[in-house]
Every structure is written in structure tokens, then in C-alpha cells.
Write a protein that holds these residues in place. Structure first.
Motif, PDB file in Angstrom:
ATOM      1  N   GLN A 119       6.312  10.585   5.279  1.00  0.00           N
ATOM      2  CA  GLN A 119       5.980   9.161   5.182  1.00  0.00           C
ATOM      3  C   GLN A 119       5.325   8.859   3.837  1.00  0.00           C
ATOM      4  O   GLN A 119       5.621   7.840   3.211  1.00  0.00           O
ATOM      5  CB  GLN A 119       5.065   8.740   6.334  1.00  0.00           C
ATOM      6  N   GLU A 120       4.457   9.748   3.364  1.00  0.00           N
ATOM      7  CA  GLU A 120       3.814   9.554   2.066  1.00  0.00           C
ATOM      8  C   GLU A 120       4.848   9.560   0.946  1.00  0.00           C
ATOM      9  O   GLU A 120       4.812   8.736   0.033  1.00  0.00           O
ATOM     10  CB  GLU A 120       2.754  10.640   1.822  1.00  0.00           C
ATOM     11  N   LYS A 123       6.705   6.353   1.020  1.00  0.00           N
ATOM     12  CA  LYS A 123       5.909   5.245   0.473  1.00  0.00           C
ATOM     13  C   LYS A 123       5.906   5.288  -1.052  1.00  0.00           C
ATOM     14  O   LYS A 123       6.037   4.274  -1.728  1.00  0.00           O
ATOM     15  CB  LYS A 123       4.476   5.307   1.009  1.00  0.00           C
ATOM     16  N   GLU A 124       5.740   6.491  -1.610  1.00  0.00           N
ATOM     17  CA  GLU A 124       5.761   6.646  -3.066  1.00  0.00           C
ATOM     18  C   GLU A 124       7.123   6.221  -3.632  1.00  0.00           C
ATOM     19  O   GLU A 124       7.209   5.558  -4.657  1.00  0.00           O
ATOM     20  CB  GLU A 124       5.451   8.084  -3.448  1.00  0.00           C
ATOM     21  N   VAL A 126       9.203   4.086  -2.277  1.00  0.00           N
ATOM     22  CA  VAL A 126       9.314   2.637  -2.152  1.00  0.00           C
ATOM     23  C   VAL A 126       8.596   1.961  -3.313  1.00  0.00           C
ATOM     24  O   VAL A 126       9.116   1.016  -3.927  1.00  0.00           O
ATOM     25  CB  VAL A 126       8.765   2.162  -0.782  1.00  0.00           C
ATOM     26  N   GLU A 127       7.389   2.436  -3.658  1.00  0.00           N
ATOM     27  CA  GLU A 127       6.647   1.863  -4.777  1.00  0.00           C
ATOM     28  C   GLU A 127       7.411   2.042  -6.089  1.00  0.00           C
ATOM     29  O   GLU A 127       7.495   1.138  -6.915  1.00  0.00           O
ATOM     30  CB  GLU A 127       5.252   2.506  -4.876  1.00  0.00           C
TER      31      GLU A 127
END
Length: 184
Positions: A119-120, A123-124, A126-127
């Protein structure tokens, strides 16, 4: 078609003359001459009829060959489309199985940690993708502005060209009038 129609007309013409001449009992050389013309007209009828028939056959053959070529091309395109769809379906099925395994194994501690790490990472990513999207949209706006500037510039050049062409035509006409007066 014209030759065939002409041959049919000639055959009818000499066939009717043949009946009339035979009844009148004319001399044999005239009868032979009419027979010769009848034979030639029949020969022309057969040749033109056969040629017309072959033309129709060739036309149909060419039509069928073009249709076959089109169908083969569309078949190849559909085949590649099916292969691409199959590959995509296999990828989605594998991803679905992987996700189901991840969901079913959430109870264990190791899987939770790996899920959190995943998940991390997501998220990275996606950013990172958002930043890339922002860069791309600014580049797109710059390109759009440049295109608008080039369009404005080309319109100005076109107007100037039209103005110069009108002036050239006016000068050409005045030169022609001057030459006409000179000729008089």
C-alpha cells in the motif's frame, strides 16, 4: 456488347436474305456470296458472345478475389484483436487470483506487513504519477499556447500576402493600361 448486337443483327439480316434468295432461285455465285456473309456473321456472333461471356466470368472472378482479400485482411485484424483480448483477460485473471490470495491471507502477520508495504508503494507511485500528470498538463498548455501563436502568425502572414497580391494585381493592371495606351 456493341459487337455482339451488331453480330446478331448481321446474322438476322443474312438469314432472312438466305430464305428469300433460295426461294427466288438466283445464280449459284450470289448464293455462295450470301452463304459466305452468313458464315462470317455467325462467326462474329460466336466470337463476340464468347468474349462477352469470358468478360463476365473475369469480372465476377475479380470481384470475388477482391472480396476475399478484404475478408482475409479483416480476419487477420480480428485475429490480432482476439489475441490481444485473450492476453488481457489472462493478465486480469492472474491479477484477480493474486488479489484474492492477498485478501484471503490478511489474517497472518507477514501478509499484513507485506500488504502495508504494498500500500505504501502504491501511494508513492500515485504521488509520482500525479506529479508527472501535472508536468504533462503544463507542457500541454505550453504547446497549446505555441500552436495558437503560430496560428495567429500564419493569419498575419496570410493577410499580408493577400494585401501584396492585391497590390501586385493593381500594379499589373496599371502597367497593362500603360502598355495599351502606348500601343495606341
Amino acid at each position: 456488347l456493341c459487337l455482339f448486337a451488331d453480330a446478331v443483327r448481321e446474322v438476322r439480316k443474312y438469314s432472312s436474305v438466305h430464305v428469300n434468295e433460295k426461294a427466288a432461285n438466283v445464280n449459284s455465285s450470289a448464293f455462295d456470296h450470301i452463304q459466305m456473309k452468313l458464315f462470317r456473321s455467325q462467326r462474329n456472333l460466336y466470337l463476340s458472345g464468347f468474349s462477352l461471356f469470358l468478360w463476365l466470368v473475369l469480372r465476377r472472378t475479380v470481384t470475388l478475389l477482391t472480396q476475399l482479400a478484404k475478408e482475409m485482411a479483416s480476419h487477420a485484424a480480428l485475429e490480432t484483436q482476439v489475441n490481444d483480448a485473450t492476453e488481457a483477460a489472462k493478465k486480469y485473471m492472474a491479477e484477480n487470483e493474486r488479489l484474492q490470495e492477498a485478501l484471503s491471507g490478511q489474517g497472518s502477520g507477514k501478509k499484513k506487513e507485506s500488504t502495508e508495504a504494498t500500500q505504501e508503494k502504491l501511494k508513492e507511485e500515485v504521488e509520482h504519477l500525479k506529479a508527472e500528470l501535472q508536468k504533462t498538463s503544463t507542457a500541454f498548455q505550453k504547446a497549446k499556447n505555441e500552436v495558437a501563436a503560430v496560428k495567429k502568425q500564419s493569419d498575419g502572414v496570410r493577410r499580408e500576402y493577400d494585401h501584396l497580391m492585391k497590390e501586385y494585381e493593381r500594379l499589373q493592371q496599371s502597367l497593362n493600361k500603360a502598355e495599351d495606351k502606348k500601343d495606341l
